[in-house]
Design a protein around this motif. Structure first.
Motif, short mmCIF file in Angstrom:
data_model
loop_
_atom_site.label_atom_id
_atom_site.label_comp_id
_atom_site.label_asym_id
_atom_site.label_seq_id
_atom_site.Cartn_x
_atom_site.Cartn_y
_atom_site.Cartn_z
N TYR A 134 43.98 51.56 51.66
CA TYR A 134 43.19 50.56 52.39
C TYR A 134 41.99 50.12 51.56
CZ TYR A 134 45.95 51.87 56.49
OH TYR A 134 46.97 52.10 57.35
N ALA A 135 41.31 51.08 50.95
CA ALA A 135 40.14 50.74 50.14
C ALA A 135 40.53 49.94 48.91
CB ALA A 135 39.41 52.02 49.73
N GLU A 136 41.67 50.25 48.34
CA GLU A 136 42.16 49.51 47.17
C GLU A 136 42.39 48.05 47.52
OE1 GLU A 136 44.97 51.09 43.75
OE2 GLU A 136 46.16 50.37 45.45
N ARG A 137 43.07 47.83 48.65
CA ARG A 137 43.31 46.44 49.07
C ARG A 137 42.01 45.75 49.46
NH1 ARG A 137 47.05 45.16 54.22
NH2 ARG A 137 48.59 46.21 52.93
N ASN A 138 41.18 46.46 50.22
CA ASN A 138 39.93 45.85 50.68
C ASN A 138 38.99 45.50 49.53
OD1 ASN A 138 40.67 45.97 53.39
ND2 ASN A 138 39.81 48.01 53.68
N ARG A 139 38.98 46.34 48.49
CA ARG A 139 38.14 46.02 47.33
C ARG A 139 38.66 44.77 46.63
NH1 ARG A 139 37.25 50.30 42.52
NH2 ARG A 139 39.45 49.74 42.13
N ALA A 140 39.96 44.64 46.52
CA ALA A 140 40.54 43.45 45.90
C ALA A 140 40.16 42.19 46.68
CB ALA A 140 42.06 43.58 45.80
N ILE A 141 40.21 42.29 48.00
CA ILE A 141 39.86 41.14 48.84
C ILE A 141 38.37 40.81 48.70
CG2 ILE A 141 39.70 40.31 51.22
CD1 ILE A 141 42.22 42.00 51.81
N ALA A 142 37.53 41.85 48.65
CA ALA A 142 36.10 41.62 48.46
C ALA A 142 35.83 40.94 47.12
CB ALA A 142 35.34 42.95 48.55
N LEU A 143 36.53 41.36 46.08
CA LEU A 143 36.38 40.74 44.77
C LEU A 143 36.84 39.28 44.80
CD1 LEU A 143 37.68 43.74 42.63
CD2 LEU A 143 35.38 42.75 42.48
N TYR A 144 37.89 39.00 45.57
CA TYR A 144 38.36 37.62 45.74
C TYR A 144 37.29 36.76 46.41
CZ TYR A 144 40.71 33.84 48.32
OH TYR A 144 41.04 32.64 48.89
N TYR A 145 36.73 37.25 47.50
CA TYR A 145 35.69 36.48 48.19
C TYR A 145 34.41 36.38 47.36
CZ TYR A 145 38.32 36.18 52.56
OH TYR A 145 39.26 35.87 53.52
N GLY A 146 34.19 37.37 46.49
CA GLY A 146 33.02 37.33 45.62
C GLY A 146 33.25 36.52 44.34
N ASP A 147 34.42 35.83 44.27
CA ASP A 147 34.77 34.97 43.13
C ASP A 147 34.88 35.74 41.82
OD1 ASP A 147 34.97 32.57 44.61
OD2 ASP A 147 32.81 32.34 44.57
N ARG A 148 35.28 37.00 41.90
CA ARG A 148 35.57 37.78 40.70
C ARG A 148 37.09 37.92 40.64
NH1 ARG A 148 31.00 42.52 40.61
NH2 ARG A 148 31.81 42.73 38.49
N ILE A 149 37.72 36.79 40.32
CA ILE A 149 39.17 36.65 40.50
C ILE A 149 39.97 37.56 39.58
CG2 ILE A 149 41.08 35.02 40.50
CD1 ILE A 149 39.00 34.67 42.75
N ASP A 150 39.57 37.69 38.32
CA ASP A 150 40.33 38.54 37.40
C ASP A 150 40.38 39.99 37.88
OD1 ASP A 150 40.84 36.38 35.80
OD2 ASP A 150 39.23 36.80 34.37
N LEU A 151 39.23 40.50 38.32
CA LEU A 151 39.18 41.87 38.83
C LEU A 151 39.97 42.00 40.14
CD1 LEU A 151 35.43 42.75 38.17
CD2 LEU A 151 37.43 43.59 36.91
N ALA A 152 39.87 40.97 40.98
CA ALA A 152 40.63 40.98 42.24
C ALA A 152 42.12 41.01 41.96
CB ALA A 152 40.27 39.75 43.07
N LEU A 153 42.55 40.23 40.96
CA LEU A 153 43.97 40.17 40.62
C LEU A 153 44.45 41.52 40.10
CD1 LEU A 153 46.47 38.42 40.40
CD2 LEU A 153 45.69 37.68 38.13
N ASP A 154 43.65 42.18 39.27
CA ASP A 154 44.03 43.50 38.75
C ASP A 154 44.20 44.50 39.90
OD1 ASP A 154 43.95 42.56 36.17
OD2 ASP A 154 41.95 43.34 35.74
N ASP A 155 43.22 44.52 40.80
CA ASP A 155 43.27 45.47 41.92
C ASP A 155 44.45 45.19 42.84
OD1 ASP A 155 41.21 47.14 41.33
OD2 ASP A 155 39.94 46.59 43.02
#
Length: 302
Positions: A134-155
């Protein structure tokens, strides 16, 4: 329950009277609805019980931390975010090694746009519990909303690869990929959909791919929901991803209406309910920025 059977029958009648919207999609009037969830007696009793126990002086610190956590979870399920956060912080002050609480706080910080705090909370969860999906997915979503797309994509890529059968992971990976290459994102989602299993969430992926209409998704939910709670939960998810599809297509009016519908069922603990608020704020900001740019261009022409 007779009233629920009547509700489902009403949904079918509503759907049969739909008028065409264009393409494969259809709209309904009024939209299919569940009865909004209300506080249950169990929730109220558990909050009162925890509050009473916390007043006692003969409980251990470990028990006090657990009671704050339990009450916080109940507050959160009722949408009482600040009271929940107070209890979570109180619990952490006694026992800092609680991965579950850091994950909940991370989602809360994402919802209100405090992304750095969200990243730190999810990092803490994963340090304490490296396998927390859950935390792995939620961190990726937070990175997406924070416009850190490359990190969001990796997660999100790692999260999806851990369980390719999860339709919601596939959908969020598509949403993130859309930021970089829309055609490639669509092709990859098609490939994931081709490997689908029988989980009902794949119907939402089919809707995202325009393989089935809005009507068909709603009818699938109506036929599969066992009670009003399940119906409210699934409609919360469905209207959120339906809204996201319209938003990605630049159809903001439809997206706003559907995000509001997603909020209407009071399924507070679902991330789709939480992030619907965030999406509405982002749409408002985008539309306002576009309007200001238009006014600027018009003034320069005069």
């Amino acid at each position: 329950m007779k009233w629920f059977s009547v509700l489902i029958a009403g949904l079918v009648l509503i759907m049969s009277g739909c008028s065409s919207m264009g393409g494969k999609d259809k709209e309904w009037a009024p939209p299919p609805m569940a009865v909004p969830l209300q506080p249950s007696i169990q929730q109220e009793v558990q909050i009162a019980r925890a509050s009473q126990l916390l007043l006692r002086s003969d409980i251990t610190e470990e028990q006090r931390a657990e009671l704050h956590l339990q009450r916080g979870v109940y507050y959160d399920s009722l949408g009482l975010r600040e009271l929940a956060r107070y209890d979570f912080n109180q619990s952490l002050s006694i026992n800092p090694a609680q991965a579950e609480i850091f994950n909940l706080l991370g989602v809360y910080f994402t919802q209100i746009g405090q992304y750095d705090a969200a990243y730190e909370a999810f990092d803490s969860t994963l340090e304490l519990d490296p396998g927390n999906q859950y935390a792995e997915r939620n961190r990726a979503i937070a990175l997406y909303y924070g416009d850190r797309i490359d990190l969001a994509l990796d997660d999100m890529t790692k999260h999806y690869e851990d369980d390719p059968s999860d339709p919601f992971s596939a959908m969020w990976l598509y949403i993130i990929e859309m930021k970089s290459d829309q055609q490639d994102a669509l092709a990859k989602l098609e490939q994931r959909y081709a490997k689908r299993d029988q989980q009902w969430g794949w119907a939402l992926v089919a809707m995202m791919l325009n393989k089935i209409s809005n009507d068909e998704v709603i009818l699938d939910i109506a036929s599969g929901a066992k009670d009003n709670v399940m119906l409210a939960q699934r409609l919360t998810e469905t209207y959120f991803y339906m809204a996201k599809r319209y938003q990605l297509a630049g159809e903001y009016n439809e997206a706003v209406s559907l995000y509001k519908l997603s909020l209407s069922f009071n399924v507070y603990e679902y991330v789709e309910h939480r992030y619907a608020f965030l999406e509405l704020g982002r749409i408002f900001s985008e539309v306002r920025a576009e309007r200001q740019e238009q006014l600027k261009e018009e003034s320069e022409k005069e």
